[in-house]
Design a protein around this motif. Structure first.
Motif, PDB file in Angstrom:
ATOM      1  N   ASN A 245       0.851  -1.192   0.000  1.00 11.55           N
ATOM      2  CA  ASN A 245       0.000   0.000   0.000  1.00 11.55           C
ATOM      3  C   ASN A 245       0.885   1.240   0.000  1.00 11.55           C
ATOM      4  O   ASN A 245       1.655   1.457   0.926  1.00 11.55           O
ATOM      5  N   GLY A 246       0.800   2.031  -1.040  1.00  9.06           N
ATOM      6  CA  GLY A 246       1.610   3.246  -1.110  1.00  9.06           C
ATOM      7  C   GLY A 246       1.400   3.893  -2.470  1.00  9.06           C
ATOM      8  O   GLY A 246       0.568   3.433  -3.261  1.00  9.06           O
ATOM      9  N   GLU A 336       2.835  -1.302   4.318  1.00 12.65           N
ATOM     10  CA  GLU A 336       2.881   0.107   3.871  1.00 12.65           C
ATOM     11  C   GLU A 336       4.240   0.334   3.221  1.00 12.65           C
ATOM     12  O   GLU A 336       5.257  -0.166   3.693  1.00 12.65           O
TER      13      GLU A 336
END
Ligand code: TXA
Ligand code: MG
Length: 337
Positions: A245-246, A336
């Motif tokens: 996720n980023g 993340e």
């Protein structure tokens, strides 16, 4: 070598498949979502054979496939107007309705629940088979329980053994992920599993739809998902799946640093991962990601990569279904970056 059980969907082979189903045997057939492992939906013993062939837990109910909405009252009771509105808008197609069941539905189908899941498939081979059988076809996805659903006849042949005499080959499935499941058995419509019909499209027809926590993998400890199948680690390849996720830039940089891993990317990004073990593009749209995901997970296992990295997809439209299947394949692992 091709598997001798895989046959083209000629009228003769469809008739043969229908005869097998009427006689209590199992047959695999294509639908627009994924391949199904079908049995006579009125035959409890034949339906129990599905659980054995898949290694499926007995508390996970099956979907009944019928050719048209006029077949609903034989299987379901207290059918609300919204059920017919959804059929009008999306049937035949990748939508499954959960409704209160009638006594005609064997316990082996509903797994002891008071409800039944019913779907009207659009794939021409599935429709021809339903017509030739003249009975509802109970069919889960034709994979071994726990592995990614099959989107080609070869995937089915690789998963299911000699208990399956015939696989009708309809080529690769167009949607590629299982149907959207909506429950209309309670006071408020509830999305139990996202699929080819998006939440937005459902709400445009019937108004607000509640989303079951299992869709986002967010059920509190001890709370069961409303679709029993959503609690199992499903759709999972042998390799460990890790979602990132980023920003796209950060995700691509992180994936580029991983040596020997599997990378799921978008079209045009394939050249960015020289140290990767295996790279597959899921295409450029949510629809192509849905269509390619399960085959890609199987291909990653065949390539023998220990880990698969993929950016977290956007949750809008059909993206929610891709997001849900990836999250389950990853057993919730999101990093993340
Ligand atoms: O696209 C599809 O739906 C494919 C094709 C073959 O039609 N079938 C499919 O079946 O995905 P399966 O068995 O792999 O998934 C059925 C899901 C499971 O999660 C099960 O728990 C849920 O439907 N289900 C079945 N009956 C239910 C019921 N009465 N209430 C709630 N969930 C139900
Ligand atoms: Mg399944």
């Amino acid at each position: 070598m091709t598997d001798p059980r895989i046959l083209p969907p000629t009228p003769e082979n469809i008739e043969k498949a229908a005869r097998l189903i009427r006689a209590g045997a199992l047959v695999a057939f294509p639908t627009e979502t994924v391949y199904g492992l079908g049995a006579n939906g009125f035959d409890g013993a034949a339906c129990r054979a599905i659980y054995a062939a898949k290694g499926r837990p007995s508390d996970n109910p099956l979907i009944l496939h019928i050719p048209q909405a006029s077949g609903l009252p034989a299987l379901c009771r207290e059918i609300p107007e919204k059920a017919y509105a959804l059929c009008e808008a999306f049937a035949p197609g990748p939508l499954t309705l959960v409704l209160k069941k009638t006594a005609a539905v064997p316990n082996a189908v509903s797994a002891g629940l008071d409800t039944v899941a019913v779907r009207i498939p659009s794939h021409p081979v599935a429709r021809a088979l339903l017509k030739a059988c003249g009975v509802p076809i109970a069919a889960p996805s034709a994979n071994k329980s726990g592995s990614p659903s099959p989107t080609t006849a070869a995937h089915v042949a690789a998963d299911i053994g000699a208990e399956l005499p015939l696989i009708l080959d309809g080529g690769p499935c167009g949607v590629g992920l299982e149907s959207t499941i909506v429950s209309l058995s309670g006071p408020v419509p509830k999305l139990l599993r996202p699929g080819g019909i998006s939440l937005e499209a459902l709400e445009a027809v019937i108004g607000p739809v509640e989303v079951d926590g299992a869709v986002f993998g967010q059920l509190p400890e001890g709370v069961a998902p409303a679709a029993p199948g959503m609690k199992y680690r499903h759709y999972a390849p042998m390799a460990e799946v890790i979602l990132l996720n980023g920003t796209r830039e950060n995700v691509l940089n992180y994936m580029a640093e991983q040596k020997g891993a599997g990378v799921l990317c978008h079209d045009g990004e394939e050249g960015l991962f020289p140290s990767a073990g295996h790279v597959i593009s899921l295409g450029g749209t949510q629809e192509s990601a849905a269509r390619r995901l399960f085959a890609a997970l199987r291909e990653m296992d065949a390539a023998g990569v220990p880990r698969i990295y993929c950016g977290l997809p956007d949750k809008s439209g059909v993206g929610l279904a891709v997001y849900n299947r990836l999250l389950k394949a990853a057993a919730g692992r999101v990093m993340e970056c």
